[in-house]
Scaffold this active site. Structure first.
Site: not given
Lengths: 375, 621, 45
Positions: A300-302
């Protein structure tokens, strides 16, 4: 930083007055319209993307020739596709997109839309309209930095919100505390002062400096993000919305499982509800479900290899803890029960060390950091 | 043993004088969510209506039938009549013409204040009676713009409607005093047409009891009382706009109770800063069942406690509800004949014991055997009550009055009770033949009487059976005349034409004969046993979803099977209200031997979705 | 802050202290607000 200041000033000067001074039936719409205007001004592409994905994830369920299962897959599919395209920074690499990176708030509203699609498919949502859904997505306080608030909660607040001086006072206090976390603790203390200190320390004590640097990175990320969440929650309160908490003293968690119940709560709960639970009921294999949800949490972050590994590490950590627990229950005499302080210490260090992976630009740099730590 | 304190109470003149104190002028009397009525408006309307009363030549103690659908107008009219000393005969606008006629015959009113529709339906002759027709102007469109532009609602062409007419009325002076013995209002309790019972409550009864309620609940002008019960029931009007007015407080009625807006109801607690909620147990049972995620609803800075009125609060529900919501439920035991209360369980710890009706306040209570001899503690007997709040008498019905009201002022409650050694009363049974379903008292004879008039019915009997949500539900059994028959749906619609919705039996069974004892009385126990085996046989079939859904629907919604379509839904079918919806669900659950979740139940708003959900449910089992 | 202080101190004192506390924090924030270090972007918001 500048965007944050702008949001706060924009909220205090326009959103909050609009939310209370207009006739009641227009208040919520005014908040959404002002949010849209803000977005259009700051980043028109972001406004357009949000509107397009919102329309897609809503109207796909109104389609006459789609079965509900098809609709939910399409709704999730479009959200994930848009998210992956931008998060992989493919448009930038392809060269037809140079200036703007990722649309503002994309990570948050993608997950909001998936939440909506799944709940809609499960038919758990209360009666609502297209306008309600837009209001949920075009809500400035939580749009850019979360929390990933839920649609039914939002609707409920729309219905019950009223002027409440106590709530507003708590909201103002919350914004102030958030600012202290971001500006004073995050920027001044962790980034600047500690930065200077470590630079000075490095020549004589490279290992200590590296170790403190690792703690500093995780600590900074936490106070900054918690500060942003405080501001988001505080601004929501000023508008009469009670957005759920996003952090609960995570660095005091005695184990990794507990840590992820206290760190970025809205995201870990999302992963629990929309990755863990479905997979668990589908496969009846808890280990698999945990692994998958921590991978999603990482990605989700990257959309990148290092976040994949970072997420996998969190998953492994939790799995390890589960196994340890099981084992300790079976053989209470063989396996020692850790004292709480040791659990807190180990959890904190596991998390901080895992963050080295996402701090460094390359795998060589990661290896170098750990090498220096041992020197 | 009984608490009897001489309380000082404010009479109607003092109470209404308080409305026009400067501090109350802009304070709200009613808050309907989209509309707020101030005490200034109430005061003005009382003066205007006094002008009408004077013009009509009405005198203190005159009986006037009030039957107005609009809640605000009903509250206005009721207060104005109290202040003017008129006796209000409250007649539910939804009452069936036959019953209305019987009540009017008994009440012998001199005037009517009623909706035009009611006057036409009952053929009220303006020559025979004094009449004030109520025709409200329809809410004009674009109201918001008017509001923004600061215009009031008085537009041209509206002068014929009721509020505009009142504005033209010359205000008349208000009487300087009202006798405490003047009858304030008459409420007709359920009963057969030959035996209508109109409870007469005097000003002394009413206002002394309002003071008692105020003391017990700790009300003052800052109280924000939510009461969404119907105004044509004692608990709706008396413990609503009247009790709020007595304290110059606000009564909050933002919505009507419905299965689909339980969430909205709970959110209203916070939104309107409600301090007290008046509810009936059936409502609490539904809230308990359909409020996942709303457990924090009563934990607001303002809320104090829930007041459960009008029927028996099951101990299990009581305890579970209190724990789940972290809120105190105060139970009020009383009768229409005692205005509202009498025995209170809570709010203070000294009178709070879940499962009991607590202790009497400003009333004497005693428990007697069949010879009216007082019994000691821990012994069952009939509960008698005495106090300033006990009604004057049933209107024009001395026989009925003599049955319940003893010469020395004791009132027979008709309930069997027991007192613990430390003074708590517990209701253990019922002496009178009455069914309390969803907070509404039903005399089964009234339904039996109606069924007996059906051309195909030889004899009928009605009784109550225990029901989880409604406390009790009404069941009727009929025996057809030789060579004739009628379907359940036909009988139900026959009842619906002649009875209020809540008195229509949930089920009507046909039997070959009614088992009778030596005295010729129908043996209810035997009937109930026979029905139990009957039902057990019917549910032994395998699941044919469509048929099961249709069967549940035809019974729950009282619609003939052949009129049911898969797309039939809650909006297209008249009988499909929230109560029937739940009945439908419960029937379906019983038939399938499963239990649906909240989400599933909310989704089942058409027969098709119900069928789908049921099919899915059993498939995943 | 006030709710904590008012548990131990009279309302007025607690109120004054709370006000000072807020002013102190606000000044601190203002002092540091213009440092050129706001590089933090959590998950590319």
């Amino acid at each position: 930083m500048l965007v944050l200041h702008t949001i706060v000033f924009f909220s205090l000067l326009l959103l909050v007055p609009a939310a209370w001074l207009l006739p009641e039936r227009w208040q919520i719409s005014a908040i959404s319209l002002l949010t849209a205007a803000f977005l259009l001004y700051v980043a028109p592409i972001s406004a357009l993307m949000l509107l397009l994905t919102a329309a897609a994830s809503y109207w796909v369920f109104k389609s006459a020739w789609l079965r509900p299962a098809g609709a939910v897959l399409l709704a999730i599919g479009q959200a994930v596709a848009v998210w992956m395209v931008f998060k992989s920074e493919w448009p930038t690499h392809a060269g037809w997109w140079t200036q703007v990176g990722v649309p503002l708030g994309l990570s948050y509203y993608t997950f909001r839309q998936i939440h909506y699609a799944i709940e809609r498919y499960k038919q758990t949502l209360p009666h609502h309209t297209w306008a309600d859904y837009l209001r949920y997505l075009f809500f400035l306080p939580t749009m850019l930095v979360g929390p990933i608030n839920r649609f039914p909660d939002f609707l409920r607040d729309v219905r019950r919100r009223r002027w409440d001086a106590a709530l507003v006072s708590v909201g103002l206090e919350r914004v102030l505390y958030g600012y202290v976390k971001v500006v004073v603790l995050g920027n001044a203390l962790f980034t600047n002062h500690l930065g200077h200190l470590l630079t000075a320390l490095e020549p004589q004590h490279p290992a200590l400096a590296t170790y403190l640097g690792i703690l500093r990175f995780a600590g900074n990320a936490y106070v900054q993000f918690a500060g942003y969440s405080d501001i988001a929650i505080g601004l929501s309160l000023l508008l009469g919305f009670r957005t759920g908490e996003n952090f609960a003293a995570p660095f005091l968690a005695p184990n990794l499982n507990d840590f992820w119940k206290r760190y970025h709560i809205s995201l870990s709960q999302w992963c629990r509800d929309y990755v863990f639970s479905p997979l668990l009921s589908l496969t009846r294999r808890p280990m698999l479900a945990i692994a998958a949800s921590m991978l999603v949490l990482g990605l989700w972050h990257e959309w990148s290899g290092r976040y994949l590994v970072w997420g996998a590490l969190q998953g492994l950590g939790i799995l390890f803890w589960h196994q340890y627990q099981k084992f300790a229950e079976k053989r209470p005499n063989v396996v020692p029960v850790l004292p709480v302080w040791l659990g807190v210490f180990l959890t904190l260090h596991f998390y901080c060390f895992s963050c080295v992976i996402i701090r460094e630009p390359s795998w060589q740099a990661v290896a170098h950091t750990f090498y220096r730590l041992l020197s | 043993m009984s608490t009897l304190t001489a309380t000082r109470w404010a009479d109607v003149v003092q109470t209404v004088a308080r409305f026009s104190e400067p501090a109350r002028q802009n304070a709200a009397f009613l808050d309907l969510g989209n509309r707020r009525i101030t005490y200034r408006q109430l005061t003005e309307r009382i003066a205007q209506l006094a002008g009408v009363f004077a013009r009509l030549g009405l005198q203190e103690g005159d009986r006037v039938v009030v039957s107005v659908e609009d809640e605000v107008e009903t509250a206005f009219i009721f207060w104005a009549m109290l202040r003017y000393g008129l006796t209000a005969i409250l007649l539910d606008p939804e009452v069936k013409p036959d019953r209305a006629r019987a009540i009017i015959r008994t009440a012998e009113p001199v005037a009517f204040i009623a909706d035009e529709a009611f006057l036409q339906r009952q053929q009220i002759d303006a020559k025979q009676y004094k009449v004030l027709p109520v025709r409200l102007e329809e809410a004009p469109k674009g109201q918001l713009f008017r509001k923004l532009l600061g215009r009031t609602q008085s537009s041209a062409g509206a002068s014929q409607t009721y509020p505009a007419l009142l504005a033209q009325e010359k205000p008349a002076p208000l009487p300087t005093a009202i006798s405490p013995d003047t009858v304030a209002y008459v409420l007709f309790t359920s009963g057969t047409t030959s035996d209508t019972k109109g409870v007469q409550i005097t000003h002394r009864n009413l206002f002394s009891h309002l003071q008692t309620l105020t003391n017990v609940y700790g009300f003052d002008a800052d109280t924000r009382l939510m009461n969404i019960l119907l105004l044509y029931h004692a608990d709706g009007i008396i413990q609503g706009p009247i009790l709020a007015g007595y304290n110059a407080a606000v009564c909050i009625r933002p919505l009507r109770f419905d299965l689909s807006n339980i969430g909205a109801l709970l959110d209203a607690i916070y939104k309107y800063r409600v301090t007290h909620l008046i509810a009936v147990p059936a409502m609490l049972a539904l809230i308990q069942r359909f409020s996942d995620g709303y457990e924090d609803s009563f934990r607001t800075p303002d809320f104090r406690f829930i007041i459960s009125v009008s029927s028996h609060l099951e101990e299990a529900l009581w305890g579970a509800f209190a724990v789940r919501f972290g809120v105190r439920l105060v139970n009020v035991y009383g009768l229409t004949e005692t205005v509202a209360g009498g025995l209170f369980c809570g709010p203070g710890d000294e009178s709070y014991r879940i499962g009991t009706v607590g202790k009497p306040v400003d009333m004497e209570a005693r428990i007697v055997n069949e010879f009216d001899e007082e019994l000691g503690d821990e012994t069952e007997g009939e509960l008698l009550l005495r106090g300033e709040n006990v009604m004057l008498a049933y209107l024009n019905n001395p026989t009925a009055t003599a049955e319940v009201l003893m010469p020395d002022g004791w009132l027979r409650s008709g309930d069997i009770a027991m007192r613990s050694t430390d003074g708590y009363y517990r209701i253990t049974g019922r002496k009178k033949n009455i069914i309390v379903s969803g907070g509404v008292n039903i005399h089964p004879e009234e339904i039996t009487e109606v069924l007996n008039t059906h051309p195909a019915v030889a004899e009928a009997v009605s009784f109550g059976v225990a029901d989880e949500v409604f406390g009790e539900k009404l069941i009727s059994c009929v025996v057809f005349k030789e060579g004739t028959t009628a379907t359940e749906v036909e009988l139900t619609s026959y009842c619906r034409e002649r009875l209020e919705e809540k008195k229509v039996p949930t089920v009507i069974h046909s039997l070959d004969e009614l088992p009778k004892g030596l005295s010729g009385k129908v043996q209810l126990k035997v009937v109930q046993e026979r029905l139990a085996t009957h039902v057990a046989q019917a549910t032994a079939n395998g699941p044919d979803f469509r048929t099961l859904v249709r069967e549940a629907a035809t019974h729950a919604f009282k619609v003939p099977m052949e009129q049911l379509r898969p797309e039939s839904n809650s909006r297209s079918m008249a009988g499909w209200d929230s109560m029937a919806h739940l009945d439908f669900i419960v029937r379906l659950e019983k038939a399938l031997g499963t239990e649906f979740s909240t989400a599933e139940i909310m989704v089942m708003n058409s027969l098709q979705t119900a069928e789908d959900v049921a099919r899915k449910k059993l498939a995943t089992r | 802050m006030y709710s904590i202080l008012s548990r131990y101190l009279p309302g007025r004192v607690a109120g004054t202290l709370t006000a000072f506390w807020y002013v102190f924090l606000a000044l601190l924030v203002l002092y540091y607000a213009f440092l050129p270090s706001g590089q933090f972007r959590y998950a590319h918001w």
